[in-house]
Motif scaffolding. Sequence first.
Motif, PDB file in Angstrom:
ATOM      1  N   MET A  29       0.823  -1.200   0.000  1.00  0.00           N
ATOM      2  CA  MET A  29       0.000   0.000   0.000  1.00  0.00           C
ATOM      3  C   MET A  29       0.865   1.260   0.000  1.00  0.00           C
ATOM      4  O   MET A  29       0.583   2.224  -0.727  1.00  0.00           O
ATOM      5  N   PHE A  30       1.937   1.257   0.791  1.00  0.00           N
ATOM      6  CA  PHE A  30       2.836   2.418   0.830  1.00  0.00           C
ATOM      7  C   PHE A  30       3.452   2.666  -0.535  1.00  0.00           C
ATOM      8  O   PHE A  30       3.478   3.804  -1.023  1.00  0.00           O
ATOM      9  N   PHE A  31       3.960   1.613  -1.167  1.00  0.00           N
ATOM     10  CA  PHE A  31       4.627   1.792  -2.457  1.00  0.00           C
ATOM     11  C   PHE A  31       3.642   2.177  -3.556  1.00  0.00           C
ATOM     12  O   PHE A  31       3.990   2.977  -4.445  1.00  0.00           O
ATOM     13  N   VAL A  32       2.439   1.638  -3.532  1.00  0.00           N
ATOM     14  CA  VAL A  32       1.443   2.016  -4.536  1.00  0.00           C
ATOM     15  C   VAL A  32       1.142   3.501  -4.463  1.00  0.00           C
ATOM     16  O   VAL A  32       1.150   4.213  -5.481  1.00  0.00           O
ATOM     17  N   HIS A  33       0.912   4.010  -3.249  1.00  0.00           N
ATOM     18  CA  HIS A  33       0.590   5.428  -3.104  1.00  0.00           C
ATOM     19  C   HIS A  33       1.826   6.307  -3.306  1.00  0.00           C
ATOM     20  O   HIS A  33       1.713   7.420  -3.848  1.00  0.00           O
ATOM     21  N   ALA A  34       2.996   5.816  -2.901  1.00  0.00           N
ATOM     22  CA  ALA A  34       4.211   6.601  -3.085  1.00  0.00           C
ATOM     23  C   ALA A  34       4.527   6.778  -4.567  1.00  0.00           C
ATOM     24  O   ALA A  34       4.832   7.890  -5.026  1.00  0.00           O
TER      25      ALA A  34
END
Length: 333
Positions: free
Chosen positions: A109-114
């Motif tokens: 989730m962090f990498f998708v939004h980042a």
Amino acid sequence: QCLQPTMAIFNNTTSSSSNFLLTAFPGLERAHVWISIPVCCLYTIALLGNGMIFLVIITKRRLHKPMYYFLSMLAAVDLCLTITTLPTVLGVLWFHAREISFKACFIQMFFVHAFSLLESSVLVTMAFDRFVAICNPLNYAATLTDRMILVIALVICIRPVVFLLPVVVAINTASFHGGHELSHPFCYHPEVIKYTYSKPWISSFWGLFLQLYLNGTDVLFILFSYVLILRTVLSIVARKKQQKALSTCVCHICAVTVFYVPMISLSLAHRLFHSTPRVLCSTLANIYLLLPPVLNPIIYSLKTKTIRQAMFQLLQSKGSWGPNVRGLRGRWD
């Protein structure tokens, strides 16, 4: 409903109370093998297309210009975004591997939004590049120097970390009740945050505020840039020069459209339109993931002659990167 979990679980898949269940296309589980064929084709196009654009810009010296540097950043971000979701999407479609742990879910989730914020920042930078090139061409080289490009790249990389860090801290301190089925084959903040023991709407609207603030600011800056660009182009007397100036912006306008429209549609479907069918949410999610990485290299290779020629030369070289690499680079340059 878009966020409401369903009790139907394919192939007797079970989930512990500490995990989530991913979903590719709700109601179409038995057709996953056939659906995986076009999905794999799209992933292949995204990986090969963006990888090739990134490679030709790095290796071809006459493409070492600000416009192409920013294009290489866009290709790199699209590559990272594609790789981030590839394992879970194909895992669900091929092996029905739907269960994902909290830790893995939060990392994805962090990498998708980042990477989504990175792509938005790169698109803003490309708009600024077109603005300087058209509205102030005499100072283009003096404005976008190598040092300035490096500073811009650092700001682009730091920006998502700074704004996502409070969200990460808030999620780490929250407690979740797992065993729930998500609407996507990847972890997406507006949906995951619904399953906290605390008040989920606080974090959900905080995420919405960040998205509206960051992406909304980016969209406004892009629109403002193109208003100034259009005003400058209309002041040009020669019609051919007008068309040439506008043609340099077509690719970027297409890239902006294919990125922001699916992203805004998916965010609104989750937060505002609670009666949206889950299969529609899943389709929007896959479009949001695959449309920009697939279309961007196609658009730029078709509309940008120098990129197209460099890609043809790369294909004609037949992968001769051995002892002849110097001669190959010499022919390109």
